[in-house]
Motif scaffolding. Structure first.
Motif, short mmCIF file in Angstrom:
data_model
loop_
_atom_site.label_atom_id
_atom_site.label_comp_id
_atom_site.label_asym_id
_atom_site.label_seq_id
_atom_site.Cartn_x
_atom_site.Cartn_y
_atom_site.Cartn_z
N GLY A 213 0.70 -1.33 -0.25
CA GLY A 213 -0.16 0.19 -0.36
C GLY A 213 1.21 1.71 0.09
N SER A 214 0.27 2.77 0.88
CA SER A 214 1.03 3.85 0.46
C SER A 214 0.68 4.06 1.90
N SER A 215 2.20 4.78 2.28
CA SER A 215 2.41 5.13 3.75
C SER A 215 3.63 6.55 3.45
N LYS A 216 2.61 7.36 3.95
CA LYS A 216 3.81 8.88 3.90
C LYS A 216 4.61 8.12 4.88
N THR A 217 4.61 7.36 6.02
CA THR A 217 6.23 7.57 6.95
C THR A 217 7.22 6.02 5.92
N VAL A 218 6.80 5.81 5.90
CA VAL A 218 7.28 5.14 4.92
C VAL A 218 8.25 5.36 3.72
#
Length: 415
Positions: free
Chosen positions: A216-221
């Protein structure tokens, strides 16, 4: 300044309509709203901390009910309540220290100590054990007889001292509100910079020529991986697309644009590709008190694959995502169902969805989150550093008070 009731109602409507996306945005806006509530709250002459706590509880209860699945909202409400209690304790402790210092000074001047009784150690200890539950330690000070702080004087002197005590209570209330607002400002700053603080630790965990898997999408990652790239780490990233919303496509495009070697895979290919992976790095929606993770749907499957192949499963989460509740608590709503249109086009399957036609009917279930138990998590990386799942309960205890786990106004007790 806008009326606080208008601000609260507008924010409640945004939460109900799901117009605020992401835990960080929800946490930051909640903290800013509660800061406005505190700044506009008129405090009484006594029990200022109790008045602030009741005001924050009232607003927090509305916000949590508006979107129970966004746990960051309740987390921030509890954090602000904890801040009020800590600042009240700090002021009360300073006041006690002032009384004791005054008593010692009077004793050195050979003044009769019987005219200056001070709070006993037992009273102070009892108030500390109550952890500022009503009656709070500040209330204990404010209810102290006049003779406990000043000598007996004439009537005119008593009037003067009475006015000074009233002024002192008012200034103490202003000091409490000021200190709480300053602490909330620091909390807002921490929420805003959590990405950078987590990303600074990337070089300690990502090494040369590794293969990283995420979903998925995570800004932290995203910021975590890009920070490692900026430190001259060369590695590859596998991105599971995260159906049905396919947020992984967005993350993959962003990673490729920043110069990372990126490969998009289907969610069903995770088990096939996991043997080539050195580490799984994912974001989280919330981290529960037992170390379990509320995460985007599909991550439990990834965690099981990582455990099967002995691949470290690392979760990135800002401190605003640390929830003091356990998954079995009745106040916790672990999941919600999204629109079936993300899975199927209604026009193509409308005939299958009509149970009145005599045939079987088609039901579409589209959950938003997964629950990953703590035994599947290898490490949590927060803005305060890396922590084992077994330590999360202790870390969470530093941010919250036991009295605030349930954010509801307590009914007034009749005399």
């Amino acid at each position: 300044m806008p009326d606080v009731h208008i601000l609260v109602n507008d924010f409640v409507n945004q939460l109900k309509k799901r117009k605020i996306e992401g835990s960080q945005a929800s946490a930051k806006q909640t903290a800013e709203l509660l800061r406005s509530v505190i700044s506009q709250q008129r405090l009484p002459q006594t029990n200022q901390a109790t008045a602030l706590i009741n005001a924050v509880r009232a607003v927090g209860e509305k916000l949590i009910a508006a979107n129970p699945v966004e746990l960051a909202v309740g987390n921030i409400a509890r954090r602000v309540l904890h801040i009020i209690r800590e600042e009240d304790l700090s002021l009360a402790t300073a006041a006690i220290a002032g009384l004791e210092l005054s008593a010692v000074s009077d004793d050195e001047d050979d003044v009769d100590r019987d005219d200056y009784p001070v709070l006993s150690a037992a009273a102070v200890a009892a108030a500390a054990r109550s952890t500022l539950r009503p009656p709070s330690l500040q209330t204990l000070l404010e209810d102290t007889p006049i003779t406990a702080a000043i000598p007996h004087t004439s009537s005119s002197g008593g009037d003067s001292e009475g006015k000074s005590r009233s002024i002192d209570k008012s200034s103490r209330g202003r000091k409490l509100k000021h200190d709480v607002i300053e602490a909330v400002n620091e909390l807002i700053q921490d929420i805003s910079t959590c990405y950078e603080q987590i990303a600074e630790q990337a070089v300690e965990h990502i090494h040369q020529n590794e293969v990283i898997l995420t979903l998925g999408s995570s800004k932290t990652v995203l910021e975590f991986l890009c920070a490692a790239k900026e430190k001259k780490r060369s590695f590859k990233v596998f991105v599971a697309e995260g159906a049905p919303r396919y947020q992984g496509h967005l993350l993959a495009k962003e990673l490729a644009a920043r110069g990372l070697q990126t490969t998009v895979i289907t969610d069903s290919a995770v088990f096939a590709m996991i043997s080539r992976v050195n580490m799984v790095i994912v974001g989280a929606h919330a981290v529960m008190a037992n170390g379990g993770v509320i995460a985007p749907v599909g991550l439990n499957m990834v965690a099981l694959a990582a455990q099967r192949h002995a691949v470290p499963f690392v979760v990135l989460a800002g401190s605003h995502k640390l929830c003091p509740l356990y998954p079995h608590n009745p106040e916790v709503l672990l999941n919600e169902l999204r629109s079936p249109s993300e899975l199927l086009d209604f026009g193509e399957f409308s005939d299958c969805m009509d149970s009145a036609s005599g045939g079987g009917s088609l039901h579409v279930v589209n959950p938003t989150f997964d629950y990953v138990p703590p035994k599947l998590v290898s490490l949590f990386i927060t803005d305060t550093g890396g922590h084992n799942p077994s330590y999360m309960y202790r870390l969470i205890a530093d941010y919250y008070s036991a009295d605030d786990l349930v954010v509801k106004r307590r009914p007034a007790t009749g005399v």
